[in-house]
Each structure stands twice: as C-alpha cells, then as structure tokens.
Design an enzyme around this catalytic site. Sequence first.
Site, PDB file in Angstrom:
ATOM      1  N   CYS A  50       0.782  -1.258   0.035  1.00 27.01           N
ATOM      2  CA  CYS A  50       0.182  -0.088  -0.003  1.00 27.01           C
ATOM      3  C   CYS A  50       0.897   1.315   0.020  1.00 27.01           C
ATOM      4  O   CYS A  50       0.466   2.358  -0.174  1.00 27.01           O
ATOM      5  CB  CYS A  50      -1.118   0.017   1.282  1.00 27.01           C
ATOM      6  N   SER A 107      10.294   2.270   5.874  1.00 26.51           N
ATOM      7  CA  SER A 107       8.847   2.363   5.932  1.00 26.51           C
ATOM      8  C   SER A 107       8.269   3.643   6.700  1.00 26.51           C
ATOM      9  O   SER A 107       9.025   4.559   7.137  1.00 26.51           O
ATOM     10  CB  SER A 107       8.519   1.072   7.115  1.00 26.51           C
ATOM     11  N   GLN A 118       6.168  -8.854   3.138  1.00 25.62           N
ATOM     12  CA  GLN A 118       5.589  -8.565   2.123  1.00 25.62           C
ATOM     13  C   GLN A 118       6.994  -8.609   1.105  1.00 25.62           C
ATOM     14  O   GLN A 118       6.873  -9.071  -0.101  1.00 25.62           O
ATOM     15  CB  GLN A 118       5.415  -7.055   2.016  1.00 25.62           C
ATOM     16  N   ALA A 188     -13.937   2.043  13.123  1.00 23.09           N
ATOM     17  CA  ALA A 188     -13.537   1.382  12.168  1.00 23.09           C
ATOM     18  C   ALA A 188     -12.420   2.194  11.498  1.00 23.09           C
ATOM     19  O   ALA A 188     -12.095   1.677  10.115  1.00 23.09           O
ATOM     20  CB  ALA A 188     -14.584   0.913  11.145  1.00 23.09           C
ATOM     21  N   ASP A 190      -8.346   3.890  11.145  1.00 24.53           N
ATOM     22  CA  ASP A 190      -7.068   3.233  11.008  1.00 24.53           C
ATOM     23  C   ASP A 190      -6.469   2.603  12.433  1.00 24.53           C
ATOM     24  O   ASP A 190      -5.834   1.587  12.567  1.00 24.53           O
ATOM     25  CB  ASP A 190      -5.924   4.319  10.519  1.00 24.53           C
ATOM     26  N   THR A 191      -6.842   3.432  13.557  1.00 24.10           N
ATOM     27  CA  THR A 191      -6.443   3.217  14.851  1.00 24.10           C
ATOM     28  C   THR A 191      -7.002   1.504  15.210  1.00 24.10           C
ATOM     29  O   THR A 191      -6.211   0.807  15.623  1.00 24.10           O
ATOM     30  CB  THR A 191      -6.522   4.176  15.836  1.00 24.10           C
ATOM     31  N   ILE A 192      -8.247   1.451  15.102  1.00 28.19           N
ATOM     32  CA  ILE A 192      -8.901   0.299  15.363  1.00 28.19           C
ATOM     33  C   ILE A 192      -8.594  -0.862  14.467  1.00 28.19           C
ATOM     34  O   ILE A 192      -8.124  -2.050  14.922  1.00 28.19           O
ATOM     35  CB  ILE A 192     -10.419   0.412  15.310  1.00 28.19           C
TER      36      ILE A 192
END
Length: 430
Positions: A50, A107, A118, A188, A190-192
């Site tokens: 991504c 990263s 990956q 819902a 990014d943190t979760i």
Amino acid sequence: MPLIALGLNHSTAPVGLRELVAFDAEGGSAATRALAAQPGVREAAVLSTCNRTELYCNVEAGHEAGIAAWLAAHHGLGEQALQAYLYRHQDEAAVRHLFRVATGLDSLVLGEPQILGQVKQAWQAARGSGSLDSGLDRLFQHAFAVAKRVRTDTRIGAHPVSVAFAAVRLTQQVFAELDTATVLLVGAGDTIELAARHLAEHDTQRLLFANRTLAHAQALASRFGGFALPLAELTRHLPEADIVFSATASREPVIGIQAVRDALRERRHRPMLFMDLAVPRDVEPEVGRLDDVYLYTVDDLDHVVEEGRRSRREAAEEAEAIIELQVEHFMAWWRASDQHEVLKTLRQQAEAQRDTLLERAMAALAAGRPAQQVVEQLANALTNKLLHAPSSALRHAALRGDLDLVRSAQRLFDLESPLGRDADDTGHSP
C-alpha cells in the site's frame, strides 16, 4: 550487469498515484514474468504494498531506461507522468535500498515488521514465475538475513511507535493471556484496524467489532476473523468484553458509566480494561473511578509512544551500520560472480573451438587421412586457436608499452619465461 531498484513510495508519491501503479497479488506474478521478458532484463522481482511499488532487476548495460518505460506502459500511464515521483538506485545503492526496505528503515513507521513478510512474498512470487537467477535470488536471501540480524542485534522493534501498538502492549501487561480474552473494538478507522492487526498477531481468539456503519464493522470482522455488530447493540454486548478498544469520531462519549456498571454486575465484577484511544474521549471519565475497571486514554500512552520513537531512532543508527557492512559483503560476492561469468564465457569459447576442430578431424579420419597426421593438425590448430587472441593482445600491449598487461599475463599463465623483461629490453614482445 547493473542491478537496478526503481520505484515510488509514500515519501515520493501521493496515494492516488501509488494506487495507479500498484500490482495486486494475483497479477503480481504475471507482471514479474512480463518484466523479465523485456529486452535486456536478465532477472526481475516486483514488490508492491500500500505504501510502495518497486522493481528490482538485473539488466544488461544500456537497458536501464527501459524499466521505467515498462512500468508506465504496464499501467497505461505516460512515462513523463511518473518521472518526477520515481527513485532509481543502481548496484551498491540498489542493494542498500533493498536492505533498508526489508529492515523497515524505509517504512512510514520506522522499524515496522510487516514489510519483511511482504518482501518475502515478492521474492517467492518471482521465484515461482521463473524470473530469478542466482543474482537477485542471492540478493533477496541476503536481505532476509540482514533483517533478521538487525532485529536480533538492535532494539528497533522493541518499543511501540503507534498509539494502537502501545495500547496492545499495555494490554498484555494487564491481561497476560490475550488468546483467551474477548476484545471489543469500537470504531472502524486506522487506529482500530491497527489495533486489530496487533491483537490478531497475538492470537486473540474472540474479536467483536462495533461501528455505526455495520458494513465497515463487517469488513474488519471478515479480515481479522471476528464478529460484527451495529453500534446500537454495544451496550448489550459490553458484558462479554474483557478488553475494550475505542476510537470513534463521535463528539460525545459512546460508553457511559451506567452501561459499564451494568456490564460489571452481569460479569460478577470480573475486571474490565478500557483503552480509550479517541479524541474527544469515547469513554466517560467517571468510568475510571469504578472498582474492577482499568481505564487508559491517549494521554497515558503518549509518553510511551515518544519513548518508542526515540529508542527506534537510536536503534536505526545501529541498523544502518549493520547494513553498510552487509552491502560491502554482498557487493564483494557480486563482483566475484561477474568474474565467474568471464570464466564461464572463456570456457564456452574454448569448448566451441575444440568442438569445431574435433568435427573437422573426425571428418578427415572418415575420409581416410592418416591418423597421426590428423592428430598433429588437430593439436596445432587447437593451440593456434586458443593462443591467437591472448598472443595478439600481448603483442599490441608490448608495442604500446603496457607492461602491466604483459606481467599480468605472465602471472595468469604461470609462465617461466619473463615476458616483461624481454619487452623492457627490446621494446618488442617475444
């Protein structure tokens, strides 16, 4: 032959462009084969996540520019549209780049471990597509060894650098056995999602996802093997939760003190841990005053996260030193492998000359010519063929005064006669 690393990532290109040049898992192997089939490309591997799309190639000299052109054409883009966003590394710089990628130094989150998996998937796909030979295959395996050593010899992965990671780490300290706990994740974003990923890595068996938009909760539940429920049913399912992670965009608390009191009563006061990762807060502050409740907020985790970032930056400096040493080791092997190619070519040429002359000799014997005469002619012809090129090169070297080549030939062929001395004395080769 040059080693090339070409691509774009989160620091050079916007997400819209990264999406356009990404390769999906199914199409990655086909793309790798297509890249390896391009003129001048000896080996190829495609890494696509991504946050990055990168092409690693072993190419013949003069074909480096074709890699970027292929990437643009493959995705139906103009090459000029990509040029400003691409980075290119060659040989030593390409090796260093792959080592930094595999260790997480390149990263978005410094030192994150997912990228290594990956990179391994990209290597396996390239192997499966038949686009790797000894060069790139050795490079990727060396990268895995470097990443392992960095993880072992530094503390780059020892400290959390995100609120979600810090929260899961703290949760482990309160609930040592996460695999037997029921965890309720509210929201819902990014943190979760990141918290769910870390919990899944610790084999948490029961994850409940609650969100105002049920489809978003269902998407997370499907990805991480949990159960989805609408936010309206949160209170009814709260007693099931040993641990609650909450990170919504609500302007008002979504978990009130009365709901927690009721949940504790139904649980017979078995302890509950709340990780309120939202700003504004999702859990009413008064919840923290209840017996059998542990409540942590973002403020409680900020200093842990900052300490983690500082520790990882220090560890990154150690990792860079390890990488530099390993780049030298790989390049030494790479240069030596180039010499093996020279020896391979020399042997192939000699064997081709031998086979041609042997075929003529066999034909002469078949025609009835005397065997001794045929053997003598074969020996003379083979000697002349094998010595013609080096003799010509040495003759011209002596005429030019290139005594280094003459002396190198003396060492190479283990000659007893001092060619260099004769050339010095006469100005001519023997």
